[in-house]
Motif scaffolding. Structure first.
Motif, PDB file in Angstrom:
ATOM      1  N   GLU A 141       0.968  -1.184  -0.101  1.00 57.38           N
ATOM      2  CA  GLU A 141       0.095   0.040  -0.067  1.00 57.38           C
ATOM      3  C   GLU A 141       0.959   1.180   0.030  1.00 57.38           C
ATOM      4  O   GLU A 141       0.550   2.257  -0.468  1.00 57.38           O
ATOM      5  CB  GLU A 141      -0.945   0.008   1.222  1.00 57.38           C
ATOM      6  CG  GLU A 141      -1.872  -1.107   1.039  1.00 57.38           C
ATOM      7  CD  GLU A 141      -2.919  -1.001   2.261  1.00 57.38           C
ATOM      8  OE1 GLU A 141      -4.016  -1.364   2.189  1.00 57.38           O
ATOM      9  OE2 GLU A 141      -2.450  -0.775   3.757  1.00 57.38           O
ATOM     10  N   ARG A 142       2.055   1.212   0.440  1.00 55.46           N
ATOM     11  CA  ARG A 142       2.838   2.139   0.572  1.00 55.46           C
ATOM     12  C   ARG A 142       3.442   2.668  -0.751  1.00 55.46           C
ATOM     13  O   ARG A 142       3.858   3.690  -1.144  1.00 55.46           O
ATOM     14  CB  ARG A 142       4.159   1.949   1.527  1.00 55.46           C
ATOM     15  CG  ARG A 142       4.015   1.761   3.008  1.00 55.46           C
ATOM     16  CD  ARG A 142       4.025   3.359   3.370  1.00 55.46           C
ATOM     17  NE  ARG A 142       3.624   3.498   4.883  1.00 55.46           N
ATOM     18  CZ  ARG A 142       2.655   4.731   5.177  1.00 55.46           C
ATOM     19  NH1 ARG A 142       2.315   5.766   4.286  1.00 55.46           N
ATOM     20  NH2 ARG A 142       2.292   4.654   6.488  1.00 55.46           N
ATOM     21  N   THR A 143       3.647   1.642  -1.849  1.00 54.67           N
ATOM     22  CA  THR A 143       4.084   1.958  -3.018  1.00 54.67           C
ATOM     23  C   THR A 143       3.058   2.105  -4.114  1.00 54.67           C
ATOM     24  O   THR A 143       3.278   1.831  -5.399  1.00 54.67           O
ATOM     25  CB  THR A 143       5.073   1.036  -3.171  1.00 54.67           C
ATOM     26  OG1 THR A 143       4.526  -0.482  -3.374  1.00 54.67           O
ATOM     27  CG2 THR A 143       6.394   1.089  -2.526  1.00 54.67           C
ATOM     28  N   VAL A 198       2.444   2.745 -14.092  1.00 53.49           N
ATOM     29  CA  VAL A 198       2.800   1.686 -14.589  1.00 53.49           C
ATOM     30  C   VAL A 198       1.975   0.636 -15.057  1.00 53.49           C
ATOM     31  O   VAL A 198       1.673   0.220 -16.262  1.00 53.49           O
ATOM     32  CB  VAL A 198       3.993   1.150 -13.706  1.00 53.49           C
ATOM     33  CG1 VAL A 198       4.411  -0.191 -14.315  1.00 53.49           C
ATOM     34  CG2 VAL A 198       5.058   1.973 -13.350  1.00 53.49           C
ATOM     35  N   VAL A 199       0.849   0.596 -14.061  1.00 53.60           N
ATOM     36  CA  VAL A 199      -0.221  -0.507 -14.516  1.00 53.60           C
ATOM     37  C   VAL A 199      -1.141   0.001 -15.651  1.00 53.60           C
ATOM     38  O   VAL A 199      -1.295  -0.584 -16.547  1.00 53.60           O
ATOM     39  CB  VAL A 199      -0.918  -0.560 -13.241  1.00 53.60           C
ATOM     40  CG1 VAL A 199      -2.411  -1.631 -13.640  1.00 53.60           C
ATOM     41  CG2 VAL A 199      -0.488  -1.391 -12.020  1.00 53.60           C
ATOM     42  N   TYR A 200      -1.404   1.382 -15.610  1.00 49.01           N
ATOM     43  CA  TYR A 200      -2.231   1.801 -16.797  1.00 49.01           C
ATOM     44  C   TYR A 200      -1.408   1.837 -18.188  1.00 49.01           C
ATOM     45  O   TYR A 200      -2.090   1.792 -19.233  1.00 49.01           O
ATOM     46  CB  TYR A 200      -2.714   3.239 -16.275  1.00 49.01           C
ATOM     47  CG  TYR A 200      -3.501   3.353 -15.197  1.00 49.01           C
ATOM     48  CD1 TYR A 200      -4.474   2.171 -14.899  1.00 49.01           C
ATOM     49  CD2 TYR A 200      -3.572   4.253 -14.362  1.00 49.01           C
ATOM     50  CE1 TYR A 200      -5.164   2.094 -13.969  1.00 49.01           C
ATOM     51  CE2 TYR A 200      -4.646   4.202 -13.296  1.00 49.01           C
ATOM     52  CZ  TYR A 200      -5.134   3.291 -12.954  1.00 49.01           C
ATOM     53  OH  TYR A 200      -6.249   3.290 -11.918  1.00 49.01           O
ATOM     54  N   GLU A 201      -0.319   1.962 -17.937  1.00 52.48           N
ATOM     55  CA  GLU A 201       0.732   1.843 -19.329  1.00 52.48           C
ATOM     56  C   GLU A 201       0.502   0.435 -19.782  1.00 52.48           C
ATOM     57  O   GLU A 201       0.361   0.314 -21.089  1.00 52.48           O
ATOM     58  CB  GLU A 201       2.036   2.227 -18.874  1.00 52.48           C
ATOM     59  CG  GLU A 201       3.104   2.341 -20.048  1.00 52.48           C
ATOM     60  CD  GLU A 201       2.482   3.359 -21.074  1.00 52.48           C
ATOM     61  OE1 GLU A 201       2.495   2.989 -22.349  1.00 52.48           O
ATOM     62  OE2 GLU A 201       1.757   4.515 -20.873  1.00 52.48           O
ATOM     63  N   TYR A 202       0.747  -0.659 -18.951  1.00 50.59           N
ATOM     64  CA  TYR A 202       0.497  -1.990 -19.310  1.00 50.59           C
ATOM     65  C   TYR A 202      -1.067  -1.984 -19.994  1.00 50.59           C
ATOM     66  O   TYR A 202      -1.104  -2.407 -20.977  1.00 50.59           O
ATOM     67  CB  TYR A 202       0.368  -2.800 -18.242  1.00 50.59           C
ATOM     68  CG  TYR A 202       1.814  -3.395 -17.718  1.00 50.59           C
ATOM     69  CD1 TYR A 202       2.504  -4.048 -18.702  1.00 50.59           C
ATOM     70  CD2 TYR A 202       2.308  -3.184 -16.263  1.00 50.59           C
ATOM     71  CE1 TYR A 202       3.928  -4.551 -18.035  1.00 50.59           C
ATOM     72  CE2 TYR A 202       3.502  -3.455 -15.828  1.00 50.59           C
ATOM     73  CZ  TYR A 202       4.358  -4.381 -16.790  1.00 50.59           C
ATOM     74  OH  TYR A 202       5.360  -4.657 -16.181  1.00 50.59           O
ATOM     75  N   GLY A 241       6.810   1.691  -9.194  1.00 48.34           N
ATOM     76  CA  GLY A 241       6.839   2.858  -9.723  1.00 48.34           C
ATOM     77  C   GLY A 241       8.029   2.839 -10.936  1.00 48.34           C
ATOM     78  O   GLY A 241       7.909   3.560 -11.789  1.00 48.34           O
ATOM     79  N   ASP A 242       9.210   2.130 -10.490  1.00 52.42           N
ATOM     80  CA  ASP A 242      10.305   2.317 -11.637  1.00 52.42           C
ATOM     81  C   ASP A 242      10.147   1.023 -12.459  1.00 52.42           C
ATOM     82  O   ASP A 242      11.090   0.719 -13.077  1.00 52.42           O
ATOM     83  CB  ASP A 242      11.876   2.055 -10.568  1.00 52.42           C
ATOM     84  CG  ASP A 242      11.504   0.698  -9.887  1.00 52.42           C
ATOM     85  OD1 ASP A 242      10.696   0.107 -10.167  1.00 52.42           O
ATOM     86  OD2 ASP A 242      12.638   0.592  -9.362  1.00 52.42           O
ATOM     87  N   GLY A 243       9.002   0.337 -12.442  1.00 51.28           N
ATOM     88  CA  GLY A 243       8.693  -0.578 -13.408  1.00 51.28           C
ATOM     89  C   GLY A 243       9.192  -2.020 -13.032  1.00 51.28           C
ATOM     90  O   GLY A 243       9.128  -3.101 -13.704  1.00 51.28           O
ATOM     91  N   THR A 244      10.017  -1.985 -11.746  1.00 53.58           N
ATOM     92  CA  THR A 244      10.594  -3.595 -11.342  1.00 53.58           C
ATOM     93  C   THR A 244       9.022  -4.455 -10.672  1.00 53.58           C
ATOM     94  O   THR A 244       8.118  -3.215 -10.565  1.00 53.58           O
ATOM     95  CB  THR A 244      11.408  -3.412 -10.106  1.00 53.58           C
ATOM     96  OG1 THR A 244      11.150  -2.541  -9.211  1.00 53.58           O
ATOM     97  CG2 THR A 244      12.804  -2.871 -11.174  1.00 53.58           C
ATOM     98  N   ILE A 245       9.421  -5.177 -10.228  1.00 53.92           N
ATOM     99  CA  ILE A 245       8.479  -6.106  -9.475  1.00 53.92           C
ATOM    100  C   ILE A 245       8.852  -6.352  -8.245  1.00 53.92           C
ATOM    101  O   ILE A 245      10.019  -7.112  -8.414  1.00 53.92           O
ATOM    102  CB  ILE A 245       7.719  -7.249 -10.312  1.00 53.92           C
ATOM    103  CG1 ILE A 245       7.329  -6.790 -11.749  1.00 53.92           C
ATOM    104  CG2 ILE A 245       6.973  -8.368  -9.549  1.00 53.92           C
ATOM    105  CD1 ILE A 245       6.969  -8.078 -12.575  1.00 53.92           C
ATOM    106  N   ARG A 246       8.087  -6.180  -6.953  1.00 58.25           N
ATOM    107  CA  ARG A 246       8.708  -6.648  -5.848  1.00 58.25           C
ATOM    108  C   ARG A 246       7.944  -7.973  -5.567  1.00 58.25           C
ATOM    109  O   ARG A 246       6.711  -8.039  -5.263  1.00 58.25           O
ATOM    110  CB  ARG A 246       8.269  -5.587  -4.606  1.00 58.25           C
ATOM    111  CG  ARG A 246       8.722  -5.753  -3.291  1.00 58.25           C
ATOM    112  CD  ARG A 246       8.640  -4.817  -2.449  1.00 58.25           C
ATOM    113  NE  ARG A 246       7.106  -4.520  -2.146  1.00 58.25           N
ATOM    114  CZ  ARG A 246       6.466  -5.298  -1.395  1.00 58.25           C
ATOM    115  NH1 ARG A 246       6.944  -6.418  -0.742  1.00 58.25           N
ATOM    116  NH2 ARG A 246       5.309  -5.143  -1.153  1.00 58.25           N
ATOM    117  N   GLY A 247       8.669  -9.184  -5.447  1.00 63.68           N
ATOM    118  CA  GLY A 247       8.073 -10.457  -5.157  1.00 63.68           C
ATOM    119  C   GLY A 247       9.095 -11.582  -5.450  1.00 63.68           C
ATOM    120  O   GLY A 247      10.215 -11.472  -4.940  1.00 63.68           O
TER     121      GLY A 247
END
Length: 337
Positions: A82-84, A91-95, A168-174
């Motif tokens: 939720e913080r990010t 980024v999501v809407y660009e997809y 936000g920088d296009g990476t994925i945290r996971g």
């Protein structure tokens, strides 16, 4: 304009609103009028009319305060994703846009904290109504749901490099392992719940499911984009050429790369039109159904905690709490254990 703030949901002064407008659109911009919009327990949303700006009608959304505590710490009232999530939204809407899914137009998104210690974004206002608006006829609704199903199928073909939350920088945290993303999400929820003594032991039991049955979840190997909060209120429709069409799928900030079946609308309140438009069958194998049940348990538990302790809606919290316990009983009766 005074209103009570429900912890996370905090209004800003008119001066601050003007400052954010000038910072984004330039000092010549005039604010003709603005109004606080209702709804949304999390972000604070304004609609603003502008003059001498590139847009005449915009939405300003502000995330909760950034606070001093490290993201993801047990005492942080927010979850780490939720913080990010607001800065991940563009980024999501660009997809979406690349895939031909109608999305909001984000004018600017700022998470620097330089003017206000909150992430905020300006979006173009879309003249529209929500898909659950009572004025929409049943026939139109079915057709729009069919459209939504088709767009959701397209979304579920957008692949990510790993499972987890887009940043936000296009990476994925996971993680490359779906089980690990589910486990860390469950574990973070359990940690927050245990801090306040809520549903003792339940969160640990749920988190443990994803370790004990790691193999079951890791059968899912292709991370695809799921909206994660897809329901009629998050679908905007407008009239084009004499008929209603979907104008935008909004509130994509909870999106993650996941199993496509993690999208709750596939197994809950979706209409026949939606499923026809989606055009892909549910995974009816024992494993597929077991995973689906586990997702429902995790989602229900998360919602129980959030409604009880994050947004102060105890009736909903109680409903989700009971649902979680019932679903857990169902899980214990499964053959896989």
């Amino acid at each position: 304009m005074s209103m009570t703030n429900s912890g996370l949901h905090q209004t800003i002064t008119a001066e601050m609103l003007h400052q954010l407008v000038e910072n984004t659109f330039g000092t010549a911009t005039i604010v003709k009028g603005f109004a606080l919009l209702q709804g949304g327990l999390f972000n604070t949303t304004y609609r603003i009319q502008l003059e001498h700006a590139s847009y005449a009608d915009v939405i300003l959304r502000l995330a909760p305060e950034q606070g001093d505590m490290p993201s993801g710490s047990a005492s942080d009232p927010l979850f780490s994703f939720e913080r990010t999530m607001m800065s991940a939204e563009p980024v999501v809407y660009e997809y979406y846009r690349k895939a031909g899914i109608p999305a909001p137009n984000i004018i600017a998104c700022d998470d620097s904290g330089s003017i206000i210690p909150r992430t905020y974004m300006f979006m173009e206002f879309i003249p529209s109504k929500q898909l659950d608006h009572p004025s929409i006829s049943e026939a139109d609704k079915e057709r729009l749901n069919h459209q939504l199903g088709a767009y959701t199928a397209v979304m579920h073909q957008i692949e990510g490099a790993t499972f987890g939350w887009p940043q936000g920088d296009g990476t994925i945290r996971g993680s490359e392992h779906w089980s690990e993303v589910l486990h860390s999400f469950a574990e973070e929820t359990a940690l927050k719940a245990s801090q306040v003594g809520y549903m003792p032991g339940v969160g640990e039991e749920i988190a443990d499911m994803f370790i004990t049955n790691k193999g079951l979840f890791d059968q899912v190997t292709v991370p695809v984009l799921v909206h994660n909060d897809l329901w009629e209120a998050n679908v905007l429709v407008h009239e084009k050429k004499g008929q209603l069409n979907i104008a935008a799928i909004i509130d994509g900030d909870r999106s993650m790369f996941a199993d496509r079946q993690f999208e709750a609308i596939l197994s809950t309140e979706s209409s026949a039109g939606f499923h026809e438009g989606y055009g892909r069958p549910q995974d009816m194998s024992n494993e597929g159904q077991a995973r689906l049940l586990a997702y429902r348990i995790l989602s229900s538990y998360f919602n129980a905690y959030v409604h009880q302790h994050q947004v102060d809606q105890p009736e909903a919290g109680q409903k989700y709490c009971e649902r979680t316990l019932n679903l857990l009983e169902e899980w214990k009766r499964l053959e896989i254990n």
